[in-house]
Each structure stands twice: as structure tokens, then as C-alpha cells.
Design a protein around this motif. Sequence first.
Motif, PDB file in Angstrom:
ATOM      1  N   LEU A 133     121.902  -8.188 -48.594  1.00  0.00           N
ATOM      2  CA  LEU A 133     120.826  -8.600 -47.690  1.00  0.00           C
ATOM      3  C   LEU A 133     121.304  -8.793 -46.263  1.00  0.00           C
ATOM      4  O   LEU A 133     120.493  -8.758 -45.325  1.00  0.00           O
ATOM      5  CB  LEU A 133     120.160  -9.878 -48.206  1.00  0.00           C
ATOM      6  N   ALA A 134     122.603  -8.975 -46.069  1.00  0.00           N
ATOM      7  CA  ALA A 134     123.143  -9.126 -44.722  1.00  0.00           C
ATOM      8  C   ALA A 134     123.139  -7.798 -43.963  1.00  0.00           C
ATOM      9  O   ALA A 134     123.194  -7.784 -42.732  1.00  0.00           O
ATOM     10  CB  ALA A 134     124.565  -9.693 -44.788  1.00  0.00           C
ATOM     11  N   LEU A 135     123.065  -6.695 -44.692  1.00  0.00           N
ATOM     12  CA  LEU A 135     122.992  -5.377 -44.059  1.00  0.00           C
ATOM     13  C   LEU A 135     121.557  -5.101 -43.616  1.00  0.00           C
ATOM     14  O   LEU A 135     120.609  -5.570 -44.248  1.00  0.00           O
ATOM     15  CB  LEU A 135     123.437  -4.288 -45.037  1.00  0.00           C
ATOM     16  N   PRO A 136     121.364  -4.285 -42.593  1.00  0.00           N
ATOM     17  CA  PRO A 136     119.998  -3.978 -42.122  1.00  0.00           C
ATOM     18  C   PRO A 136     119.345  -2.826 -42.898  1.00  0.00           C
ATOM     19  O   PRO A 136     118.622  -2.018 -42.330  1.00  0.00           O
ATOM     20  CB  PRO A 136     120.235  -3.599 -40.656  1.00  0.00           C
ATOM     21  N   TRP A 137     119.577  -2.750 -44.197  1.00  0.00           N
ATOM     22  CA  TRP A 137     119.111  -1.601 -44.971  1.00  0.00           C
ATOM     23  C   TRP A 137     117.593  -1.556 -45.144  1.00  0.00           C
ATOM     24  O   TRP A 137     117.043  -0.496 -45.430  1.00  0.00           O
ATOM     25  CB  TRP A 137     119.825  -1.536 -46.325  1.00  0.00           C
ATOM     26  N   LEU A 138     116.908  -2.661 -44.964  1.00  0.00           N
ATOM     27  CA  LEU A 138     115.449  -2.660 -45.106  1.00  0.00           C
ATOM     28  C   LEU A 138     114.719  -2.335 -43.800  1.00  0.00           C
ATOM     29  O   LEU A 138     113.488  -2.347 -43.765  1.00  0.00           O
ATOM     30  CB  LEU A 138     114.968  -4.004 -45.655  1.00  0.00           C
ATOM     31  N   THR A 139     115.471  -1.998 -42.762  1.00  0.00           N
ATOM     32  CA  THR A 139     114.852  -1.606 -41.499  1.00  0.00           C
ATOM     33  C   THR A 139     113.902  -0.427 -41.745  1.00  0.00           C
ATOM     34  O   THR A 139     114.254   0.535 -42.402  1.00  0.00           O
ATOM     35  CB  THR A 139     115.940  -1.195 -40.478  1.00  0.00           C
ATOM     36  N   GLY A 140     112.713  -0.550 -41.230  1.00  0.00           N
ATOM     37  CA  GLY A 140     111.707   0.494 -41.421  1.00  0.00           C
ATOM     38  C   GLY A 140     110.877   0.310 -42.684  1.00  0.00           C
ATOM     39  O   GLY A 140     109.865   0.976 -42.859  1.00  0.00           O
ATOM     40  N   MET A 141     111.293  -0.591 -43.564  1.00  0.00           N
ATOM     41  CA  MET A 141     110.554  -0.818 -44.820  1.00  0.00           C
ATOM     42  C   MET A 141     109.885  -2.188 -44.859  1.00  0.00           C
ATOM     43  O   MET A 141     109.081  -2.449 -45.738  1.00  0.00           O
ATOM     44  CB  MET A 141     111.504  -0.711 -46.026  1.00  0.00           C
ATOM     45  N   ARG A 142     110.215  -3.056 -43.931  1.00  0.00           N
ATOM     46  CA  ARG A 142     109.732  -4.447 -43.970  1.00  0.00           C
ATOM     47  C   ARG A 142     108.207  -4.541 -44.041  1.00  0.00           C
ATOM     48  O   ARG A 142     107.678  -5.459 -44.659  1.00  0.00           O
ATOM     49  CB  ARG A 142     110.235  -5.227 -42.759  1.00  0.00           C
ATOM     50  N   ASP A 143     107.487  -3.600 -43.406  1.00  0.00           N
ATOM     51  CA  ASP A 143     106.025  -3.622 -43.436  1.00  0.00           C
ATOM     52  C   ASP A 143     105.471  -3.117 -44.765  1.00  0.00           C
ATOM     53  O   ASP A 143     104.275  -3.241 -45.022  1.00  0.00           O
ATOM     54  CB  ASP A 143     105.442  -2.763 -42.316  1.00  0.00           C
ATOM     55  N   HIS A 144     106.334  -2.543 -45.600  1.00  0.00           N
ATOM     56  CA  HIS A 144     105.891  -1.929 -46.847  1.00  0.00           C
ATOM     57  C   HIS A 144     106.331  -2.684 -48.099  1.00  0.00           C
ATOM     58  O   HIS A 144     105.984  -2.271 -49.200  1.00  0.00           O
ATOM     59  CB  HIS A 144     106.417  -0.487 -46.931  1.00  0.00           C
TER      60      HIS A 144
END
Length: 187
Positions: free
Chosen positions: A71-82
Motif C-alpha cells: 500500500l505504500a507504493l502508488p500502484w492504485l494511481t488511476g484506479m482510486r475512482d474505480h
Amino acid sequence: MDHYLDIHLLPDPEFSAGQLMNALFAKLHRALVQLGSDSIGVSFPKARDGAAGLGGHLRLHGCLAALDDLLALPWLTGMRDHVRLGEAAPVPADARHCRVRRVQADSNPERLRRRAMKRHGLSEDQARERIPDAAVKWLRLPYLQLRSQSTGQPFRLFIEQSPPQPEPRTGAFNTYGLSRDATVPWF
């Protein structure tokens, strides 16, 4: 494997749940590669046998430190709204255990023929005779549609979730969060 984290896909008028799960899983795979982790497993609690999709619910399993590192990585960037991201929580004490693994299908007869020609020195006609179009195996498992990072080719990652069992099995997970041997909690 004492904690889990739920990620639920939110309904979207522009994208199907399958498209969103494919994108989410591709991002997860890249994050697991970046972490070099072999201790985070996945499961799909809403997947159904015989269905093409894996549902709108991805569950991550691991120790609390491994999940926090992810979770410390920004891997959910672009998915947060979904997605709706839950918080890491302890696994219920009465959880059963399930193996989640990749199953590869021999569904491309041309590829199988090329391989036979190369490995066994067969001619094209010999390979076609040995591997007819009817030899193709089709799987009735849910899958993710992903793209190979090395070749750019699309492929289906077929997922099999074993029936729940009472005892856990330890082992390593690959960069897709899948394992041939290890189980994840199932509840």
C-alpha cells in the motif's frame, strides 16, 4: 498470512467490471514485481465456476507488514475512482483455506505445431497431422485478460480456486499473487 485487504470495484457506466478488474490486476502485478514479494496472495471471493469474469472483489492476503509495503507504493494511481479500498484486517479465526493458482491452456494449435516442429524436427504437414485443430483444450475457468510486458501480446490468465479445506499450506506466491502449493484464507 494473518491479514487481508479487500478491494471492491465500483460500478462504472463507461467500463465493465471485467475491464476494471483486468486493469486493477495488471497494476497489482507490476507492484508485486517492484516489491519482489513472494508473500502476498490473492483470491476472488465473487468468482463463479464456469463464468468468464472473476467478479468485482479482489482480496489480498499476507502479513500486515507485506500488505503495508504494498500500500505504500502508488500502484492504485488511476484506479482510486474505480475502487473501494478496505483496511487491512486480521483473518477470521474460523477461516478455511483455498489454493488459488494459474491454469495454462493449450488453446492455440498453431503455437503447439510450431513448438513441435522446432523441438521434434517435424515438417508443417507432420505437425498438423500430429496436432489437429480438434486437439485444442478449452478451459471453463474465470480469467483475466492481460498484456505481456515482455512481448506486448495479450493473453488470458486462467484462475482456478480449489474447494476450501480446513488446513493451510505454506509456500511462495508468484508476482501474480498465485501459488501452485500455498493456500490463502477463504471466508
